[in-house]
Design a protein around this motif. Sequence first.
Motif, PDB file in Angstrom:
ATOM      1  N   PHE A   1       0.763  -1.287   0.019  1.00 25.81           N
ATOM      2  CA  PHE A   1      -0.081  -0.074  -0.016  1.00 25.81           C
ATOM      3  C   PHE A   1       0.846   1.251   0.171  1.00 25.81           C
ATOM      4  O   PHE A   1       0.205   2.344  -0.556  1.00 25.81           O
ATOM      5  N   PHE A   2       2.174   1.124   0.588  1.00 23.43           N
ATOM      6  CA  PHE A   2       2.985   2.344   0.505  1.00 23.43           C
ATOM      7  C   PHE A   2       3.822   2.530  -0.955  1.00 23.43           C
ATOM      8  O   PHE A   2       4.158   3.642  -1.080  1.00 23.43           O
ATOM      9  N   LEU A   3       3.609   1.436  -1.653  1.00 22.49           N
ATOM     10  CA  LEU A   3       4.854   1.387  -2.837  1.00 22.49           C
ATOM     11  C   LEU A   3       4.290   2.654  -3.710  1.00 22.49           C
ATOM     12  O   LEU A   3       4.918   3.343  -4.274  1.00 22.49           O
ATOM     13  N   PRO A   4       2.912   2.834  -4.037  1.00 21.55           N
ATOM     14  CA  PRO A   4       2.598   3.927  -5.118  1.00 21.55           C
ATOM     15  C   PRO A   4       3.021   5.315  -4.488  1.00 21.55           C
ATOM     16  O   PRO A   4       3.510   6.076  -5.481  1.00 21.55           O
ATOM     17  N   VAL A   5       3.456   5.427  -3.427  1.00 20.18           N
ATOM     18  CA  VAL A   5       3.986   6.799  -2.875  1.00 20.18           C
ATOM     19  C   VAL A   5       5.578   6.906  -3.543  1.00 20.18           C
ATOM     20  O   VAL A   5       5.847   7.857  -3.861  1.00 20.18           O
ATOM     21  N   LEU A   6       6.158   5.788  -3.605  1.00 22.62           N
ATOM     22  CA  LEU A   6       7.579   5.919  -4.250  1.00 22.62           C
ATOM     23  C   LEU A   6       7.513   6.100  -5.688  1.00 22.62           C
ATOM     24  O   LEU A   6       8.349   6.579  -6.299  1.00 22.62           O
ATOM     25  N   PHE A   7       6.489   5.411  -6.251  1.00 24.69           N
ATOM     26  CA  PHE A   7       6.467   5.300  -7.773  1.00 24.69           C
ATOM     27  C   PHE A   7       5.852   6.403  -8.462  1.00 24.69           C
ATOM     28  O   PHE A   7       6.166   6.837  -9.526  1.00 24.69           O
TER      29      PHE A   7
ATOM     30  N   LEU B   1      -6.236   5.554  -4.405  1.00 23.50           N
ATOM     31  CA  LEU B   1      -5.216   4.314  -3.995  1.00 23.50           C
ATOM     32  C   LEU B   1      -3.727   4.919  -4.033  1.00 23.50           C
ATOM     33  O   LEU B   1      -2.973   4.785  -2.986  1.00 23.50           O
ATOM     34  N   TRP B   2      -3.373   5.757  -5.048  1.00 18.96           N
ATOM     35  CA  TRP B   2      -1.968   6.205  -5.120  1.00 18.96           C
ATOM     36  C   TRP B   2      -1.475   7.237  -4.271  1.00 18.96           C
ATOM     37  O   TRP B   2      -0.455   7.442  -3.973  1.00 18.96           O
TER      38      TRP B   2
END
Length: 298
Positions: free
Chosen positions: A122-128, A180-181
């Motif tokens: 769930f935290f990955l979109p913050v990075l990408f 979501l992102w």
Amino acid sequence: MVGKTERRLGYIKLLLKDYGIGYLFMLPWLVGFAWFVAFPVGWSLYNSFNKVTPSSGSFKYEWVGLDNYKRMLVTDNAYPIVLFSLFQEMLMIIPLILIFSFFVSLLLNQKFPGRGLMRAIFFLPVLFATGQVLLELFAQGAGEMPFLEQYNVAAIVQQYFSERTAATVMNVLSRAVIILWYSGVQILIFLAGFQTISRSIYEAIRVDGASPWESFWKITFPGMLPFIGLNAVFTIVDLFTFPFNPVLQIVKNNMFSPTTGYGYASAQAWLYFLLILILLGVTVGLTYRATKGRGELR
């Protein structure tokens, strides 16, 4: 008079002796803030009251007072409409992001196998999904919602809402992926907030016979109000600067237009900033009132 001067000098020496090293460490930040933040912001405010035109390698400034603001609100047919539509859209997206991130964090706070992996996902979109990456993803169709056309959602929405409201609702639904992102940081903050509520409180209320539903409304939700307010402030700032912002695009286009220039664009930017500042003030005020009596805002 001499005595007062000596006392002031003594006070300044005492401050430098006690806090001089701290001020010395802060000096690079203070210089950077003054040069790269305070000066450009102040200069843009000055530009908003001028007509700025290029002149032999520099700029010519002609003081026009509030004419840029009057032109923006009265003469310009596009900017007020785009500004109003953006705020209307954001006022729908922000609660959705807060509700989604709150309940996802509530689930991720439970103990189950693979909890750490799910939190990372769930935290990955913050990075990408930031900046140009997000623009490229949407350009390639990654942000599309096929079910909108498959089930003819637009016709259903237009049936129950006015034309303008229906257009806003469809814009929100078409950008549902953004919810979501743009929820990763909020989920992380909510998870940190859940850790501040002592488990012994839940044990005590469970002994008294309270149901999970009652413990949520009596313990969990009141304890999370400061974090809801914090996430609301973060979400407002985050969304009002995201890459698809049409207001920022209009300001950018007017900066380089010979008929408008930096002065008119600065006035548009300052009106946009003031409206966001009012929205932030309302959010902080509501959070303070909601948490009043439950301790200081964390």
